[in-house]
Design an enzyme around this catalytic site. Structure first.
Site, PDB file in Angstrom:
ATOM      1  N   CYS A 129       0.837  -1.211   0.000  1.00 23.17           N
ATOM      2  CA  CYS A 129       0.000   0.000   0.000  1.00 23.17           C
ATOM      3  C   CYS A 129       0.869   1.257   0.000  1.00 23.17           C
ATOM      4  CB  CYS A 129      -0.929   0.022   1.211  1.00 23.17           C
ATOM      5  SG  CYS A 129      -2.458  -0.911   1.017  1.00 23.17           S
ATOM      6  N   CYS A 237      -5.696   1.766   4.299  1.00 24.38           N
ATOM      7  CA  CYS A 237      -4.598   1.821   3.320  1.00 24.38           C
ATOM      8  C   CYS A 237      -3.448   2.690   3.815  1.00 24.38           C
ATOM      9  CB  CYS A 237      -5.026   2.489   2.021  1.00 24.38           C
ATOM     10  SG  CYS A 237      -6.588   2.066   1.390  1.00 24.38           S
TER      11      CYS A 237
HETATM   12  S1  SF4 Z   1      -4.782  -2.905  -1.247  1.00 22.95           S
HETATM   13 FE1  SF4 Z   1      -2.675  -2.352  -0.789  1.00 22.95          FE
HETATM   14  S2  SF4 Z   1      -1.700  -4.345  -0.381  1.00 22.95           S
HETATM   15 FE2  SF4 Z   1      -3.532  -4.788  -1.524  1.00 22.95          FE
HETATM   16  S3  SF4 Z   1      -2.872  -4.858  -3.672  1.00 22.95           S
HETATM   17 FE3  SF4 Z   1      -3.669  -2.783  -3.227  1.00 22.95          FE
HETATM   18  S4  SF4 Z   1      -1.862  -1.610  -2.754  1.00 22.95           S
HETATM   19 FE4  SF4 Z   1      -1.293  -3.784  -2.555  1.00 22.95          FE
END
Ligand code: SF4
Length: 241
Positions: A129, A237
Site C-alpha cells: 500500500c 490503506c
Molecule cells: S490494497 Fe494495498 S496491499 Fe492490496 S494490492 Fe492494493 S496496494 Fe497492494
C-alpha cells in the site's frame, strides 16, 4: 486561493472554515451542509481542488462536480483493481464530466514483483500500500491546495470525530470531508434519489471495495469492511492516517 499561497495561509483558512461549518451541524440538513462546504471549497480553491474517487459509488464525485463542473478527480491506479472498478472509473468520467487524474506508482506490478518478490500484497500489504497508494498520493497532492475525501464518521471508530474541514499536516494541504456526517442510510437514499453510478461489485456483495487481491466478500451480517485485507490486522490503506 492559488498554489502560491503559503501553507500558513491555507492552514489558517482550513481551521477557520472547520469551526464555521462545525457550528452549522445540526442547523442545516445533511445535504445542504455538504452543498455549502463544497461551494466554499470550489470558490476558495478553484483549480487547486481535487476530489478523491471512491471505488464503490460516485456520490462524492457527483457532489463535487455539482459544486465545480469539470473538477479534477483522483484515481489511484494501483495495477490491482477489479475490471468493474476500472469500468466504473470510465463511466464516472463520462457521466459527470470530470477530469480523471490517474496516478500510478513508480513501478508496474511486474517490476515490483521482480524487485520485491511476487505478490507483495500477500506477504507485506503495508509495504505494498505504501508503494502503490501512499507515495503516489503524496506526490500528487503536492500539486493542490485542498482535497475532498469521502471519509465518513460511521465507517470506523477511528473516523468517528472526522471534521468537515481540517488541515492535513501529513500532506500539507486542506482536507475537506463534506459527507463526514452522512449515515449509511443517507448515502443509500442519495444514490437512489439521484441515480448515482455504483460499482456493479456492490450488488455482487462487496460493500467495501479496494484492490482485487485484498478485497473479499464479507460473510453475511459481518462488518462491511471485514472483507478488506482479510487475514491481516490491517484495516486502512494509510491514506487518511
Ligand atoms: S490494497 Fe494495498 S496491499 Fe492490496 S494490492 Fe492494493 S496496494 Fe497492494
Amino acid at each position: 486561493m492559488t498554489s502560491t499561497d503559503t501553507q500558513d495561509d491555507l492552514r489558517t483558512e482550513a481551521l477557520a472554515a472547520g469551526e464555521r461549518f462545525a457550528a452549522l451541524e445540526g442547523e442545516l440538513g445533511h445535504e445542504e451542509l455538504t452543498r455549502q462546504v463544497l461551494a466554499w471549497a470550489a470558490e476558495t480553491f478553484g483549480d487547486g481542488l481535487i476530489v478523491a474517487s471512491n471505488m464503490q459509488d460516485a456520490v462524492l464525485v457527483a457532489l463535487g462536480a455539482a459544486a465545480r463542473p469539470g473538477v479534477d478527480v483522483l484515481f489511484l491506479e494501483t495495477g490491482y483493481h477489479f475490471a468493474e472498478t476500472l469500468g466504473t472509473r470510465d463511466a464516472v468520467a463520462q457521466v459527470y464530466g470530470v477530469r480523471i487524474v490517474q496516478v500510478e506508482p513508480e513501478q508496474s506490478v511486474a517490476e515490483q514483483d521482480d524487485l520485491l518478490g511476487k505478490d507483495l500484497f500477500a506477504t507485506d500489504p503495508g509495504r505494498c500500500c505504501e508503494l502503490r497508494k501512499v507515495v503516489p498520493l503524496k506526490t500528487t497532492l503536492a500539486n493542490y491546495d485542498a482535497w475532498v475525501t469521502g471519509v465518513r464518521r460511521v465507517e470506523a471508530p477511528t473516523r468517528a470525530t472526522t471534521p468537515l474541514v481540517t488541515w492535513d499536516s501529513r500532506h500539507g494541504l486542506v482536507k475537506i470531508n463534506p459527507i463526514a456526517h452522512w449515515s449509511d442510510e443517507q448515502m443509500d437514499a442519495y444514490i437512489r434519489e439521484h441515480a448515482v453510478l455504483v460499482n456493479p461489485l456492490v450488488d455482487a456483495g462487496y460493500p467495501s471495495i479496494g484492490c482485487a487481491p485484498c478485497t473479499a466478500r464479507p460473510a453475511p451480517g459481518a462488518d462491511p469492511r471485514s472483507g478488506r485485507w482479510a487475514g491481516f490486522a490491517k484495516t486502512e490503506c494509510g491514506l487518511h492516517g
